[in-house]
Design a protein around this motif. Structure first.
Motif, PDB file in Angstrom:
ATOM      1  N   SER A  49     -29.168  -8.372  19.486  1.00 43.15           N
ATOM      2  CA  SER A  49     -28.535  -9.111  18.388  1.00 43.15           C
ATOM      3  C   SER A  49     -27.033  -8.898  18.432  1.00 43.15           C
ATOM      4  O   SER A  49     -26.549  -7.856  18.906  1.00 43.15           O
ATOM      5  CB  SER A  49     -29.071  -8.646  17.027  1.00 43.15           C
ATOM      6  N   ASP A  50     -26.307  -9.872  17.926  1.00 41.88           N
ATOM      7  CA  ASP A  50     -24.871  -9.707  17.748  1.00 41.88           C
ATOM      8  C   ASP A  50     -24.643  -8.752  16.586  1.00 41.88           C
ATOM      9  O   ASP A  50     -25.151  -8.959  15.482  1.00 41.88           O
ATOM     10  CB  ASP A  50     -24.201 -11.052  17.459  1.00 41.88           C
ATOM     11  N   ARG A  51     -23.878  -7.701  16.829  1.00 38.94           N
ATOM     12  CA  ARG A  51     -23.614  -6.689  15.807  1.00 38.94           C
ATOM     13  C   ARG A  51     -22.338  -7.042  15.052  1.00 38.94           C
ATOM     14  O   ARG A  51     -21.310  -7.351  15.647  1.00 38.94           O
ATOM     15  CB  ARG A  51     -23.484  -5.303  16.443  1.00 38.94           C
TER      16      ARG A  51
ATOM     17  N   GLY B  96     -28.454 -12.094   8.256  1.00 39.74           N
ATOM     18  CA  GLY B  96     -28.961 -11.157   9.251  1.00 39.74           C
ATOM     19  C   GLY B  96     -29.765 -10.052   8.607  1.00 39.74           C
ATOM     20  O   GLY B  96     -30.362 -10.230   7.540  1.00 39.74           O
TER      21      GLY B  96
ATOM     22  N   ASP C 134     -28.623  -3.094   9.742  1.00 43.39           N
ATOM     23  CA  ASP C 134     -29.059  -2.158  10.780  1.00 43.39           C
ATOM     24  C   ASP C 134     -28.743  -0.713  10.407  1.00 43.39           C
ATOM     25  O   ASP C 134     -29.581   0.167  10.565  1.00 43.39           O
ATOM     26  CB  ASP C 134     -28.381  -2.503  12.105  1.00 43.39           C
TER      27      ASP C 134
ATOM     28  N   LEU D  92     -27.120  -6.889  11.938  1.00 44.74           N
ATOM     29  CA  LEU D  92     -27.584  -7.622  13.101  1.00 44.74           C
ATOM     30  C   LEU D  92     -27.652  -9.082  12.696  1.00 44.74           C
ATOM     31  O   LEU D  92     -28.431  -9.464  11.829  1.00 44.74           O
ATOM     32  CB  LEU D  92     -28.955  -7.112  13.556  1.00 44.74           C
TER      33      LEU D  92
ATOM     34  N   PRO E  64     -33.079 -12.306  17.084  1.00 39.23           N
ATOM     35  CA  PRO E  64     -32.218 -11.843  18.169  1.00 39.23           C
ATOM     36  C   PRO E  64     -32.199 -12.852  19.307  1.00 39.23           C
ATOM     37  O   PRO E  64     -33.022 -13.770  19.354  1.00 39.23           O
ATOM     38  CB  PRO E  64     -32.874 -10.523  18.596  1.00 39.23           C
TER      39      PRO E  64
ATOM     40  N   ASP F 222     -35.190  -5.755  18.264  1.00 37.08           N
ATOM     41  CA  ASP F 222     -34.268  -5.636  19.397  1.00 37.08           C
ATOM     42  C   ASP F 222     -34.827  -4.685  20.439  1.00 37.08           C
ATOM     43  O   ASP F 222     -35.606  -3.769  20.124  1.00 37.08           O
ATOM     44  CB  ASP F 222     -32.911  -5.129  18.909  1.00 37.08           C
TER      45      ASP F 222
END
Length: 316
Positions: free
Chosen positions: A34-36, A205, A208, A228, A233, A308
């Protein structure tokens, strides 16, 4: 790039080049990722409220965390008062001088005129007495000085009266308007500072990590929460060098995820322009076979969010 990612990329290249069947050569491996998104502190104030827990799904714009705004609120109140003061001065200039002020200035001018006439008469009297040697030179000098002072006071009062009768100048109005604009801009800037003591989700999202707790004071720039991004994801895969030309942004692929019986549809979002092992231009033809290019594949599914780190493979 960390060691785990390098090993995974090398494994992907070796797996792709080592397969002998036609179907295996079109399989590219990777993992779900996933893009954080890091939510950082813009002020070094203590945290007073955390509204989400780790693993909680959040919507875009949802309030997640609040910091103490006492000092920021005080600065904003000060700026608001300064703005109101500047606006009141501008309104005063636009309205012009009050009738009472003009009357008072006219009375001062008339008083100064009367005073000058009196001092001139007194000077003539002292001068006549001095001609008869009945007054000293010092008395004559004092009378002359009083006349000069009365003349200067009359000029001052006349100028003040003319200033009120002429009204506000264009330059004064321009200065007052710019002062109001400056005070308004500062008020708006401090209002933004107050708002940024509250952290909201920039994207939808899942939470996390919570890196601070209530009562703790993060430093400006420190991450407080990690999100996330996205409802699902994406598949981060590593494209072997010989298959790079077949993978383009927008390409539709099949995504196979460990633990799922059926493949999911996916679309290539991004492909790296540079290989993961450099310098790629100095490698031999044999070494170039081990190059890989990172790519991101968006997965199309409406089911529960996938975790993820799960291994995946895609089929071109």
């Amino acid at each position: 790039m960390n060691k785990q990612t390098q090993l995974l990329a090398l494994f992907a290249a070796l797996l792709a080049t080592g397969c002998s069947s036609e179907s295996d050569t079109t399989r590219i491996v990777g993992e779900l990722a996933s893009d954080r998104v890091e939510l950082t502190a813009e002020a070094g104030e203590p945290i007073i409220e955390i509204l989400v827990a780790e693993g909680e799904v959040v919507a875009q714009g949802q309030l997640l965390l609040r910091q103490d705004t006492s000092r920021a609120d005080a600065r904003l109140a000060e700026a608001e008062a300064a703005k109101l003061q500047a606006q009141a001065r501008l309104d005063e200039l636009l309205r012009g001088p009050r009738a009472e002020m003009i009357a008072a200035a006219r009375a001062n001018y008339e008083g100064a005129t009367t005073e000058l006439r009196f001092r001139e008469t007194e000077y003539k009297r002292v001068k006549e007495i001095k001609a008869l040697d009945l007054a000293s030179p010092e008395q004559l000098d004092r009378a002359q000085a009083a006349v000069d002072a009365a003349k200067a006071n009359k000029l001052l009062r006349h100028a003040q009266l003319q200033e009120l009768l002429s009204g506000t100048t264009v330059e004064e109005l321009a200065q007052a308007e710019q002062t109001v604009a400056q005070a308004t801009a500062r008020r708006d800037l401090l209002a933004v500072d107050v708002a940024r003591h509250s952290s909201v989700a920039p994207v939808a999202g899942i939470v996390d990590s919570r890196l601070f707790e209530i009562g703790e004071r993060p430093s400006p720039g420190q991450a407080m929460l990690i999100l996330l991004a996205g409802a699902q994801p994406h598949a981060r895969v590593y494209v072997p060098e010989e298959q790079r030309l077949g993978v383009r942004v927008g390409s539709v692929v099949k995504v196979y995820i460990d633990g799922l019986d059926t493949a999911l549809d996916g679309q290539v979002r991004w492909v790296a322009t540079e290989a993961m092992f450099t310098p790629y231009f100095a490698l031999t033809e044999r070494d170039r076979g081990h190059l890989t290019y990172a790519a991101k594949i968006d997965i199309e599914t409406d089911g529960e969010r996938l975790p993820d780190g799960i291994p995946v493979s895609i089929e071109l």
